[in-house]
Design a protein around this motif. Structure first.
Motif, PDB file in Angstrom:
ATOM      1  N   ASP A   1       2.687   6.703 -13.597  1.00  0.00           N
ATOM      2  CA  ASP A   1       3.612   7.650 -12.958  1.00  0.00           C
ATOM      3  C   ASP A   1       3.572   7.547 -11.430  1.00  0.00           C
ATOM      4  OD1 ASP A   1       5.480   9.704 -12.843  1.00  0.00           O
ATOM      5  OD2 ASP A   1       3.956  11.279 -12.819  1.00  0.00           O
ATOM      6  N   PRO A   2       3.839   6.381 -10.844  1.00  0.00           N
ATOM      7  CA  PRO A   2       3.897   6.280  -9.382  1.00  0.00           C
ATOM      8  C   PRO A   2       5.120   7.023  -8.853  1.00  0.00           C
ATOM      9  CG  PRO A   2       4.675   4.250 -10.347  1.00  0.00           C
ATOM     10  CD  PRO A   2       4.175   5.099 -11.493  1.00  0.00           C
ATOM     11  N   ALA A   3       5.004   7.600  -7.663  1.00  0.00           N
ATOM     12  CA  ALA A   3       6.102   8.418  -7.145  1.00  0.00           C
ATOM     13  C   ALA A   3       7.096   7.608  -6.317  1.00  0.00           C
ATOM     14  CB  ALA A   3       5.540   9.557  -6.287  1.00  0.00           C
ATOM     15  N   TRP A   4       6.646   6.510  -5.703  1.00  0.00           N
ATOM     16  CA  TRP A   4       7.509   5.702  -4.833  1.00  0.00           C
ATOM     17  C   TRP A   4       8.162   6.549  -3.742  1.00  0.00           C
ATOM     18  CZ3 TRP A   4       6.693   0.716  -5.705  1.00  0.00           C
ATOM     19  CH2 TRP A   4       6.361   0.287  -6.987  1.00  0.00           C
ATOM     20  N   ARG A   5       7.385   7.431  -3.109  1.00  0.00           N
ATOM     21  CA  ARG A   5       7.952   8.290  -2.070  1.00  0.00           C
ATOM     22  C   ARG A   5       8.351   7.466  -0.844  1.00  0.00           C
ATOM     23  NH1 ARG A   5       4.103  11.650  -4.490  1.00  0.00           N
ATOM     24  NH2 ARG A   5       5.003  13.596  -5.279  1.00  0.00           N
TER      25      ARG A   5
ATOM     26  N   LEU B   1      -4.021  -1.350  -3.514  1.00  0.00           N
ATOM     27  CA  LEU B   1      -3.198  -2.317  -4.240  1.00  0.00           C
ATOM     28  C   LEU B   1      -3.150  -3.626  -3.467  1.00  0.00           C
ATOM     29  CD1 LEU B   1      -1.267  -3.062  -6.567  1.00  0.00           C
ATOM     30  CD2 LEU B   1       0.608  -2.229  -5.135  1.00  0.00           C
ATOM     31  N   ARG B   2      -3.452  -4.715  -4.141  1.00  0.00           N
ATOM     32  CA  ARG B   2      -3.394  -6.033  -3.521  1.00  0.00           C
ATOM     33  C   ARG B   2      -2.523  -6.939  -4.391  1.00  0.00           C
ATOM     34  NH1 ARG B   2      -5.858 -11.034  -3.737  1.00  0.00           N
ATOM     35  NH2 ARG B   2      -7.030 -10.432  -5.599  1.00  0.00           N
ATOM     36  N   VAL B   3      -1.684  -7.723  -3.733  1.00  0.00           N
ATOM     37  CA  VAL B   3      -0.854  -8.690  -4.437  1.00  0.00           C
ATOM     38  C   VAL B   3      -1.557 -10.037  -4.346  1.00  0.00           C
ATOM     39  CG1 VAL B   3       1.394  -9.797  -4.585  1.00  0.00           C
ATOM     40  CG2 VAL B   3       1.228  -7.399  -3.872  1.00  0.00           C
ATOM     41  N   GLY B   4      -2.109 -10.502  -5.455  1.00  0.00           N
ATOM     42  CA  GLY B   4      -2.831 -11.760  -5.481  1.00  0.00           C
ATOM     43  C   GLY B   4      -2.021 -12.874  -6.108  1.00  0.00           C
ATOM     44  N   ASP B   5      -2.598 -14.071  -6.127  1.00  0.00           N
ATOM     45  CA  ASP B   5      -1.895 -15.222  -6.692  1.00  0.00           C
ATOM     46  C   ASP B   5      -1.526 -15.007  -8.148  1.00  0.00           C
ATOM     47  OD1 ASP B   5      -2.201 -16.440  -4.270  1.00  0.00           O
ATOM     48  OD2 ASP B   5      -3.592 -17.981  -4.941  1.00  0.00           O
ATOM     49  N   ASP B   6      -2.448 -14.399  -8.923  1.00  0.00           N
ATOM     50  CA  ASP B   6      -2.220 -14.306 -10.363  1.00  0.00           C
ATOM     51  C   ASP B   6      -2.250 -12.889 -10.906  1.00  0.00           C
ATOM     52  OD1 ASP B   6      -4.885 -13.873  -9.950  1.00  0.00           O
ATOM     53  OD2 ASP B   6      -5.601 -15.245 -11.489  1.00  0.00           O
TER      54      ASP B   6
ATOM     55  N   THR C   1      -3.293  -6.109  -8.259  1.00  0.00           N
ATOM     56  CA  THR C   1      -4.606  -5.536  -8.525  1.00  0.00           C
ATOM     57  C   THR C   1      -4.769  -4.170  -7.878  1.00  0.00           C
ATOM     58  OG1 THR C   1      -5.593  -7.740  -8.675  1.00  0.00           O
ATOM     59  CG2 THR C   1      -7.088  -5.882  -8.328  1.00  0.00           C
ATOM     60  N   LEU C   2      -4.977  -3.153  -8.717  1.00  0.00           N
ATOM     61  CA  LEU C   2      -5.376  -1.826  -8.252  1.00  0.00           C
ATOM     62  C   LEU C   2      -6.891  -1.742  -8.360  1.00  0.00           C
ATOM     63  CD1 LEU C   2      -2.653   0.345  -9.972  1.00  0.00           C
ATOM     64  CD2 LEU C   2      -3.215   0.495  -7.540  1.00  0.00           C
ATOM     65  N   SER C   3      -7.554  -1.302  -7.299  1.00  0.00           N
ATOM     66  CA  SER C   3      -9.018  -1.299  -7.317  1.00  0.00           C
ATOM     67  C   SER C   3      -9.562  -0.053  -6.657  1.00  0.00           C
ATOM     68  CB  SER C   3      -9.566  -2.542  -6.608  1.00  0.00           C
ATOM     69  OG  SER C   3      -9.162  -2.568  -5.245  1.00  0.00           O
ATOM     70  N   GLY C   4     -10.832   0.223  -6.952  1.00  0.00           N
ATOM     71  CA  GLY C   4     -11.503   1.371  -6.361  1.00  0.00           C
ATOM     72  C   GLY C   4     -13.001   1.258  -6.527  1.00  0.00           C
ATOM     73  N   SER C   5     -13.714   2.025  -5.733  1.00  0.00           N
ATOM     74  CA  SER C   5     -15.179   2.084  -5.792  1.00  0.00           C
ATOM     75  C   SER C   5     -15.582   3.522  -6.065  1.00  0.00           C
ATOM     76  CB  SER C   5     -15.782   1.602  -4.470  1.00  0.00           C
ATOM     77  OG  SER C   5     -17.185   1.753  -4.469  1.00  0.00           O
ATOM     78  N   THR C   6     -16.501   3.708  -6.997  1.00  0.00           N
ATOM     79  CA  THR C   6     -16.875   5.056  -7.393  1.00  0.00           C
ATOM     80  C   THR C   6     -18.375   5.114  -7.682  1.00  0.00           C
ATOM     81  OG1 THR C   6     -16.310   6.869  -8.903  1.00  0.00           O
ATOM     82  CG2 THR C   6     -16.345   4.653  -9.835  1.00  0.00           C
TER      83      THR C   6
ATOM     84  N   GLN D   1       0.816  -1.212   0.000  1.00  0.00           N
ATOM     85  CA  GLN D   1       0.000   0.000   0.000  1.00  0.00           C
ATOM     86  C   GLN D   1       0.851   1.265   0.000  1.00  0.00           C
ATOM     87  OE1 GLN D   1      -2.993  -0.362  -0.709  1.00  0.00           O
ATOM     88  NE2 GLN D   1      -3.843   1.677  -0.453  1.00  0.00           N
ATOM     89  N   ALA D   2       2.162   1.109   0.225  1.00  0.00           N
ATOM     90  CA  ALA D   2       3.054   2.277   0.133  1.00  0.00           C
ATOM     91  C   ALA D   2       3.033   2.877  -1.264  1.00  0.00           C
ATOM     92  CB  ALA D   2       4.478   1.879   0.518  1.00  0.00           C
ATOM     93  N   LEU D   3       2.743   2.052  -2.269  1.00  0.00           N
ATOM     94  CA  LEU D   3       2.626   2.593  -3.626  1.00  0.00           C
ATOM     95  C   LEU D   3       1.532   3.645  -3.688  1.00  0.00           C
ATOM     96  CD1 LEU D   3       3.229   2.254  -6.806  1.00  0.00           C
ATOM     97  CD2 LEU D   3       1.114   0.940  -6.777  1.00  0.00           C
ATOM     98  N   VAL D   4       0.361   3.340  -3.127  1.00  0.00           N
ATOM     99  CA  VAL D   4      -0.764   4.270  -3.165  1.00  0.00           C
ATOM    100  C   VAL D   4      -0.508   5.463  -2.251  1.00  0.00           C
ATOM    101  CG1 VAL D   4      -3.202   4.535  -2.603  1.00  0.00           C
ATOM    102  CG2 VAL D   4      -2.421   2.503  -3.819  1.00  0.00           C
ATOM    103  N   GLU D   5      -0.058   5.194  -1.037  1.00  0.00           N
ATOM    104  CA  GLU D   5       0.169   6.283  -0.078  1.00  0.00           C
ATOM    105  C   GLU D   5       1.313   7.190  -0.511  1.00  0.00           C
ATOM    106  OE1 GLU D   5       0.453   4.981   3.941  1.00  0.00           O
ATOM    107  OE2 GLU D   5      -1.314   3.689   3.797  1.00  0.00           O
ATOM    108  N   GLY D   6       2.173   6.687  -1.398  1.00  0.00           N
ATOM    109  CA  GLY D   6       3.273   7.513  -1.890  1.00  0.00           C
ATOM    110  C   GLY D   6       2.855   8.516  -2.951  1.00  0.00           C
ATOM    111  N   GLY D   7       1.609   8.447  -3.405  1.00  0.00           N
ATOM    112  CA  GLY D   7       1.121   9.421  -4.371  1.00  0.00           C
ATOM    113  C   GLY D   7       1.707   9.232  -5.755  1.00  0.00           C
ATOM    114  N   LEU D   8       1.642  10.295  -6.531  1.00  0.00           N
ATOM    115  CA  LEU D   8       2.046  10.251  -7.944  1.00  0.00           C
ATOM    116  C   LEU D   8       3.187  11.227  -8.205  1.00  0.00           C
ATOM    117  CD1 LEU D   8      -1.612  10.219  -9.265  1.00  0.00           C
ATOM    118  CD2 LEU D   8      -0.037   8.264  -9.231  1.00  0.00           C
TER     119      LEU D   8
END
Length: 517
Positions: free
Chosen positions: A212-216, A181-186, A189-194, A153-160
């Motif tokens: 363009d992930p920032a990886w802060r 972001l979830r790491v699944g078997d296959d 997965t990036l997901s969201g509800s809107t 989840q650091a990918l998401v929390e790190g912003g863009l």
């Protein structure tokens, strides 16, 4: 709602209740209520810590008083921020559209390799769920290297690259969107509800995290700091220890599923996470699932202008993944300890089966066997022995890993009851192998499973999960179609054959989690 014993009120009733509550309400009344709410003694200070603070209450109060003496400057004025990811280039072109009429689903294929699966529904007004599956998940990771999924989840929390996560929240405050972001078997997965009117923004957000992930580093550091005490939290209960260790144990210590040690959490770096995720997210195949209150046209357009506009990617990949092995049987249970209550322990036993596609109907028979096992354990532990606890039975037949699956039974129980639990389970398993169940027991096991499936099928979450990989693996479409008729076909003889095949005592793997003392 009826199945869940919920009472539904109409919009008109909700409005009437609201109008009654606010009738005659004035701003001054609200202001007085707020003033009264914030009067009284305080503040109250609460500190949770795994070890006693030296100096106790006096030390905490002293630290608080010292903090009060620190001058606080007003925050700097917030600068105007704009959302910089509304354009991704020329919209992608659709090269193929295919209807799956019986499932009310549409497959769309873009010229850059992105695949889109759309299922419009009216299960929930104003709800649209999105999942972007990228790459091959755990299949693409080495089995001898600790997975960094715990920090994903650091990918998401790190912003863009062009905007921080905090500024994203400000500039998109009027929109409904999500990013996980979830790491699944296959897949990764990036997901969201809107909601329907924000589907464009939702797709822009998820696409930006791929482009363009920032990886802060500060986001990784926050998760790493929380991980410093996570082991103490797990060790406080028997259930915590089991949830921490079970996945790794059931996969024979494969590092893709083990939970990291304290040292591994402390020594991990943002570069380690980037090494595992950056390659797949930037170049691996993309499959999008959109389910909910939308149309095929709107969903296709939203993806065309975002993920469909990204540079071309590989269409399908099938990695040579390291195999997964179920642990060998145990004559005596594997033992783990916890630091919680002395009267709390867990017994767990699992029998290996196989993957779903080895024999889909056999997997459905095994699922009904699991339901029968649950009934028998409940009757024995609660009704015959008068225990106040309930057993748990699970079954898993992998869609991904060849030959991997299991049925398990567990119970949370005082330590002195563990031997009796393992004995009861063995006796029930032996009886199920030797003797056919009657039609009444079959119905009591099969019908609740059918009802759960039927209820799940009128929810968007079910379809978001079930439709994954259906474009590239047609067997999954057949599995969706056959789950109810296949379950209805299961007979008492099928259940006995499944028991003979799976519930053998010389294949059982067992673990117990007991108090440390």
């Amino acid at each position: 709602a009826t199945a869940d014993n919920d009472v539904v009120t109409s919009p008109a009733q909700d409005l009437a209740l609201f109008e009654e509550a606010v009738d005659g309400l004035e701003a001054a009344t609200v202001s007085r209520a707020l003033q009264e709410a914030f009067q009284g003694q305080g503040p109250l200070i609460f500190l949770a810590t795994p070890t006693m603070v030296e100096g106790g209450e006096a030390a905490v109060l002293s630290a608080y008083e010292a903090a009060r003496q620190t001058e606080v400057a007003p925050p700097a004025a917030l600068s105007a921020v704009e959302w910089p990811y509304s354009q991704f280039g020329a919209p992608g072109k659709v090269v193929e559209t295919r209807d799956v009429a019986d499932l009310d689903t549409v497959f769309v294929h873009f010229d850059n390799g992105v695949r889109l699966t759309i299922k419009p529904t009216r299960f929930q007004d104003d709800e649209v769920l999105v999942a972007v599956h990228v790459g091959d998940g755990l299949q693409s990771l080495p089995s001898d290297t600790q997975s960094l999924a715990w920090a994903s989840q650091a990918l998401v929390e790190g912003g863009l690259g062009k905007i921080t996560a905090e500024d994203m929240e400000r500039v998109l405050a009027s929109n409904v969107y999500g990013a996980r972001l979830r790491v699944g078997d296959d897949a990764f997965t990036l997901s969201g509800s809107t909601r329907p009117e924000d589907l464009d923004v939702q797709m822009q957000v998820l696409s930006a995290y791929l482009a363009d992930p920032a990886w802060r580093t500060e986001a990784f550091a926050r998760i790493q700091a929380a991980g410093a005490t996570i082991h103490e939290q797990y060790e406080a209960t028997a259930g915590g220890v089991l949830s921490r260790d079970l996945s790794g144990l059931l996969h024979s210590g494969d590092r893709r599923w083990t939970f990291p040690t304290k040292a591994e959490i402390a020594q991990a770096t943002p570069d380690d996470l980037k090494a595992q995720l950056a390659g797949p997210l930037s170049g691996a195949p993309i499959e999008v699932i959109i389910v909910g209150d939308t149309t095929v046209e709107k969903a296709t357009d939203a993806v065309a202008r975002t993920l469909g506009a990204l540079p071309a990617r590989a269409d399908v990949s099938r990695p040579e993944a390291a195999p997964v092995v179920f642990p060998p049987p145990t004559a005596t249970p594997v033992r783990r300890t916890h630091k919680g209550r002395a009267d709390q322990s867990i017994g767990y036993v699992a029998w290996p089966s196989t993957d779903f596609f080895a024999d889909p109907q056999a997997a459905r028979e095994a699922a009904v066997l699991g339901e029968v096992l649950r009934l028998r354990l409940v009757e024995e532990l609660r009704e015959s022995q008068g225990a106040t606890y309930s057993p748990s039975v699970n079954y898993n037949h992998s869609y991904v890993w060849t030959g991997w699956g299991y049925i398990s039974a567990s119970v949370e129980i005082p330590p002195e009851g563990l031997d009796a639990f393992f004995t009861d389970v063995a006796e029930i398993a032996d009886d199920l192998r030797r003797n056919p169940i009657d039609e009444d027991e079959l119905e009591r096991a099969r019908q609740p499973r059918l009802e759960r499936i039927e209820r799940a099928r009128v929810g968007n979450d079910y379809w978001l999960s079930e439709l994954a990989r259906t474009q590239t693996d047609p067997r999954r479409l057949e599995a969706i179609r056959a789950v109810i008729p296949g379950t209805e076909r299961v007979t008492a003889a099928d259940v006995q054959r499944a028991a003979e095949r799976i519930l053998s005592p010389d294949r059982a793997w067992k673990i117990e989690v007991v108090p440390e003392s």
